[in-house]
Write an enzyme that holds these catalytic residues in place. Structure first.
Site, PDB file in Angstrom:
ATOM      1  N   ARG A  24       0.807  -1.226   0.000  1.00 21.27           N
ATOM      2  CA  ARG A  24       0.000   0.000   0.000  1.00 21.27           C
ATOM      3  C   ARG A  24       0.835   1.269   0.000  1.00 21.27           C
ATOM      4  O   ARG A  24       0.391   2.297  -0.486  1.00 21.27           O
ATOM      5  CB  ARG A  24      -1.006  -0.017   1.162  1.00 21.27           C
ATOM      6  CG  ARG A  24      -2.103  -1.063   0.965  1.00 21.27           C
ATOM      7  CD  ARG A  24      -3.186  -0.962   2.019  1.00 21.27           C
ATOM      8  NE  ARG A  24      -2.662  -0.918   3.362  1.00 21.27           N
ATOM      9  CZ  ARG A  24      -2.658  -1.928   4.224  1.00 21.27           C
ATOM     10  NH1 ARG A  24      -3.158  -3.090   3.870  1.00 21.27           N
ATOM     11  NH2 ARG A  24      -2.162  -1.780   5.438  1.00 21.27           N
ATOM     12  N   GLU A  57       6.020  -8.588  16.691  1.00 24.08           N
ATOM     13  CA  GLU A  57       5.476  -9.015  17.983  1.00 24.08           C
ATOM     14  C   GLU A  57       5.594 -10.526  18.165  1.00 24.08           C
ATOM     15  O   GLU A  57       5.916 -11.010  19.238  1.00 24.08           O
ATOM     16  CB  GLU A  57       4.014  -8.565  18.079  1.00 24.08           C
ATOM     17  CG  GLU A  57       3.433  -8.715  19.460  1.00 24.08           C
ATOM     18  CD  GLU A  57       2.052  -8.103  19.577  1.00 24.08           C
ATOM     19  OE1 GLU A  57       1.388  -8.381  20.575  1.00 24.08           O
ATOM     20  OE2 GLU A  57       1.641  -7.368  18.653  1.00 24.08           O
TER      21      GLU A  57
END
Length: 177
Positions: free
Chosen positions: A62, A99
């Site tokens: 994007r 994460e």
């Protein structure tokens, strides 16, 4: 520029996507309105036009949507940053922590030069992991990272703090989820 256009009006909120508890900010309604999409590019261009940007760097996918037309408007080179194995020439990689695991980004070894003034562009700043990796890739080339630009910033996630003091500019901010 048309300051009367409210860009937030063109961001659709999708609850529980891609997983429960996430409120996804969908940019496709903005992209579907040519005058609004052009306004985004106009506002970004106005902010950066005097900053002597020589290269606009963006991570897939994007970020490419905004970085390519912005590079043209600034008369700068567009440099794609991709996932491993997607670029056909010799690459340099940066591995970074997520994460839950690790990821890597690559760019062509000849794409950024030490005298470049780099603008890094993405559609959204959340936790800052991907953009931090892009900054590191540019820094490894001894280029000057002038700024990082975003359509949307989720300021409550504090991604700006991972930018190592780099200037951050965003057109739309969300202070709460």
């Amino acid at each position: 520029m048309n300051d009367s256009i409210n860009l937030k009006k063109y961001i659709r909120e999708i609850p529980d996507f891609p997983k429960p508890g996430i409120l996804f900010r969908d940019i496709t309604p903005l992209l579907a309105e040519p005058t609004v999409f052009q306004e985004v590019i106009n506002r970004l261009t106005a902010y950066y036009q005097d900053k002597k940007i020589t290269a606009v760097l963006a991570a897939e996918a994007r970020g490419f949507i905004f970085a390519a037309p912005l590079a043209l408007a600034l008369r700068a080179r567009f440099i794609p940053i991709r996932k491993p194995g997607k670029l056909p020439f010799e690459t340099k990689a940066f591995h970074y922590e997520l994460e839950y695991g690790t990821d890597s980004l690559e760019m062509h070894t000849d794409s950024i030069h030490s005298d470049d003034r780099v603008l890094i562009v993405d559609d959204l700043l959340a936790t800052g992991g991907t953009i931090s990796a892009c900054i590191e890739l540019a820094n490894h080339s001894q280029a000057e990272v002038v700024s990082c630009a975003f359509l949307i910033e989720l300021s409550f996630l504090k991604g700006r703090e991972k930018m190592n003091g780099c200037d951050v500019f965003s057109l739309i901010q969300y202070d709460t989820e």
